[in-house]
Motif scaffolding. Structure first.
Motif, PDB file in Angstrom:
ATOM      1  N   UNK A 168     -10.933  -5.434 -10.181  1.00  0.00           N
ATOM      2  CA  UNK A 168      -9.535  -5.850 -10.243  1.00  0.00           C
ATOM      3  C   UNK A 168      -9.168  -6.504  -8.915  1.00  0.00           C
ATOM      4  N   UNK A 169      -8.940  -7.819  -8.955  1.00  0.00           N
ATOM      5  CA  UNK A 169      -8.677  -8.571  -7.736  1.00  0.00           C
ATOM      6  C   UNK A 169      -7.477  -9.486  -7.959  1.00  0.00           C
ATOM      7  N   UNK A 170      -6.606  -9.517  -6.965  1.00  0.00           N
ATOM      8  CA  UNK A 170      -5.493 -10.462  -6.929  1.00  0.00           C
ATOM      9  C   UNK A 170      -5.642 -11.241  -5.631  1.00  0.00           C
ATOM     10  N   UNK A 171      -5.606 -12.578  -5.737  1.00  0.00           N
ATOM     11  CA  UNK A 171      -5.738 -13.400  -4.537  1.00  0.00           C
ATOM     12  C   UNK A 171      -4.723 -14.532  -4.578  1.00  0.00           C
ATOM     13  N   UNK A 172      -4.116 -14.778  -3.429  1.00  0.00           N
ATOM     14  CA  UNK A 172      -3.144 -15.856  -3.308  1.00  0.00           C
ATOM     15  C   UNK A 172      -3.055 -16.312  -1.863  1.00  0.00           C
ATOM     16  N   UNK A 173      -2.346 -17.399  -1.658  1.00  0.00           N
ATOM     17  CA  UNK A 173      -2.145 -17.914  -0.309  1.00  0.00           C
ATOM     18  C   UNK A 173      -0.965 -17.186   0.353  1.00  0.00           C
ATOM     19  N   UNK A 202       0.833  -1.210   0.000  1.00  0.00           N
ATOM     20  CA  UNK A 202       0.000   0.000   0.000  1.00  0.00           C
ATOM     21  C   UNK A 202       0.868   1.261   0.000  1.00  0.00           C
ATOM     22  N   UNK A 203       1.989   1.223   0.716  1.00  0.00           N
ATOM     23  CA  UNK A 203       2.912   2.369   0.707  1.00  0.00           C
ATOM     24  C   UNK A 203       3.507   2.578  -0.685  1.00  0.00           C
ATOM     25  N   UNK A 204       3.861   1.491  -1.341  1.00  0.00           N
ATOM     26  CA  UNK A 204       4.492   1.571  -2.653  1.00  0.00           C
ATOM     27  C   UNK A 204       3.499   1.959  -3.747  1.00  0.00           C
ATOM     28  N   UNK A 205       2.262   1.512  -3.608  1.00  0.00           N
ATOM     29  CA  UNK A 205       1.260   1.758  -4.651  1.00  0.00           C
ATOM     30  C   UNK A 205      -0.066   2.171  -4.024  1.00  0.00           C
ATOM     31  N   UNK A 206      -0.125   3.390  -3.464  1.00  0.00           N
ATOM     32  CA  UNK A 206      -1.377   3.823  -2.838  1.00  0.00           C
ATOM     33  C   UNK A 206      -2.490   3.964  -3.867  1.00  0.00           C
ATOM     34  N   UNK A 207      -3.688   3.721  -3.424  1.00  0.00           N
ATOM     35  CA  UNK A 207      -4.858   3.838  -4.288  1.00  0.00           C
ATOM     36  C   UNK A 207      -5.904   2.821  -3.897  1.00  0.00           C
ATOM     37  N   UNK A 208      -6.943   2.741  -4.731  1.00  0.00           N
ATOM     38  CA  UNK A 208      -8.048   1.840  -4.405  1.00  0.00           C
ATOM     39  C   UNK A 208      -8.564   1.119  -5.643  1.00  0.00           C
ATOM     40  N   UNK A 209      -7.701   0.886  -6.620  1.00  0.00           N
ATOM     41  CA  UNK A 209      -8.132   0.266  -7.872  1.00  0.00           C
ATOM     42  C   UNK A 209      -8.089  -1.255  -7.828  1.00  0.00           C
ATOM     43  N   UNK A 210      -7.115  -1.825  -7.139  1.00  0.00           N
ATOM     44  CA  UNK A 210      -6.931  -3.279  -7.096  1.00  0.00           C
ATOM     45  C   UNK A 210      -7.053  -3.756  -5.653  1.00  0.00           C
ATOM     46  N   UNK A 211      -7.825  -4.806  -5.473  1.00  0.00           N
ATOM     47  CA  UNK A 211      -7.908  -5.415  -4.149  1.00  0.00           C
ATOM     48  C   UNK A 211      -6.999  -6.634  -4.131  1.00  0.00           C
ATOM     49  N   UNK A 212      -6.092  -6.673  -3.175  1.00  0.00           N
ATOM     50  CA  UNK A 212      -5.161  -7.790  -3.021  1.00  0.00           C
ATOM     51  C   UNK A 212      -5.589  -8.558  -1.772  1.00  0.00           C
ATOM     52  N   UNK A 213      -5.903  -9.843  -1.978  1.00  0.00           N
ATOM     53  CA  UNK A 213      -6.405 -10.679  -0.897  1.00  0.00           C
ATOM     54  C   UNK A 213      -5.420 -11.799  -0.595  1.00  0.00           C
ATOM     55  N   UNK A 214      -5.089 -11.940   0.666  1.00  0.00           N
ATOM     56  CA  UNK A 214      -4.225 -13.034   1.123  1.00  0.00           C
ATOM     57  C   UNK A 214      -4.929 -13.670   2.325  1.00  0.00           C
ATOM     58  N   UNK A 265      -9.173   4.475 -11.081  1.00  0.00           N
ATOM     59  CA  UNK A 265     -10.590   4.492 -10.701  1.00  0.00           C
ATOM     60  C   UNK A 265     -10.843   3.567  -9.522  1.00  0.00           C
ATOM     61  N   UNK A 266     -11.643   4.006  -8.605  1.00  0.00           N
ATOM     62  CA  UNK A 266     -11.926   3.162  -7.449  1.00  0.00           C
ATOM     63  C   UNK A 266     -13.348   2.649  -7.525  1.00  0.00           C
ATOM     64  N   UNK A 312      -9.072  -8.748 -13.924  1.00  0.00           N
ATOM     65  CA  UNK A 312      -9.197  -7.322 -14.177  1.00  0.00           C
ATOM     66  C   UNK A 312      -8.005  -6.787 -14.944  1.00  0.00           C
ATOM     67  N   UNK A 313      -8.218  -5.683 -15.629  1.00  0.00           N
ATOM     68  CA  UNK A 313      -7.181  -5.120 -16.497  1.00  0.00           C
ATOM     69  C   UNK A 313      -6.022  -4.506 -15.733  1.00  0.00           C
ATOM     70  N   UNK A 314      -6.196  -4.198 -14.458  1.00  0.00           N
ATOM     71  CA  UNK A 314      -5.130  -3.582 -13.656  1.00  0.00           C
ATOM     72  C   UNK A 314      -4.558  -4.527 -12.602  1.00  0.00           C
ATOM     73  N   UNK A 315      -4.894  -5.806 -12.699  1.00  0.00           N
ATOM     74  CA  UNK A 315      -4.536  -6.765 -11.653  1.00  0.00           C
ATOM     75  C   UNK A 315      -3.176  -7.420 -11.875  1.00  0.00           C
ATOM     76  N   UNK A 316      -2.215  -6.678 -12.388  1.00  0.00           N
ATOM     77  CA  UNK A 316      -0.861  -7.187 -12.564  1.00  0.00           C
ATOM     78  C   UNK A 316       0.039  -6.485 -11.560  1.00  0.00           C
ATOM     79  N   UNK A 317       0.554  -7.239 -10.616  1.00  0.00           N
ATOM     80  CA  UNK A 317       1.420  -6.673  -9.582  1.00  0.00           C
ATOM     81  C   UNK A 317       2.898  -6.879  -9.893  1.00  0.00           C
TER      82      UNK A 317
END
Length: 109
Positions: A64-69, A31-43, A55-56, A96-101
């Motif tokens: 835009x969602x990224x999920x992993x263990x 979040x510090x490196x990439x502030x914003x609300x476009x992609x939700x990262x779930x762990x 866009x939020x 999602x189109x912005x879900x590349x970390x």
């Protein structure tokens, strides 16, 4: 976090407590490196954050969602595996189109 990274090389891997602490610290760093609300990262079960400027969303499932263990997220964050490799191997679900970390990893050395 260093203890969790060191434990990646053990037979049992990092304990649940180490995973939790490392994931939460690394999500905060993301979040510090990439502030914003476009992609939700779930762990799950340790955390979820929104990051990356753009866009939020305001209601429902974000587009835009990224999920992993937890272990995969730690490996991504320290550069043990690339984002593209993790997606190709089915270790990361990214929609999602912005879900590349990939451009944000690694988060820590």
């Amino acid at each position: 976090m260093n203890a969790a990274v060191a434990a990646l090389d053990t037979a049992d891997g990092p304990s649940k407590d180490l995973q939790r602490d490392a994931v939460r610290a690394l999500l905060a760093r993301l979040v510090e490196r990439a502030p914003g609300r476009t992609v939700e990262v779930r762990v799950p079960p340790y955390g979820a954050v929104q990051c990356i400027a753009g866009p939020r969303h305001t209601r429902g499932t974000p587009p835009n969602v990224v999920e992993t263990d937890p272990v995969t997220f730690i490996k991504l964050a320290v550069g043990r595996i690339s984002f593209d490799e993790a997606v190709a191997d089915g270790l990361v679900a990214a929609s999602g189109t912005r879900a590349d970390l990939g451009h944000l990893m690694p988060l820590a050395a």
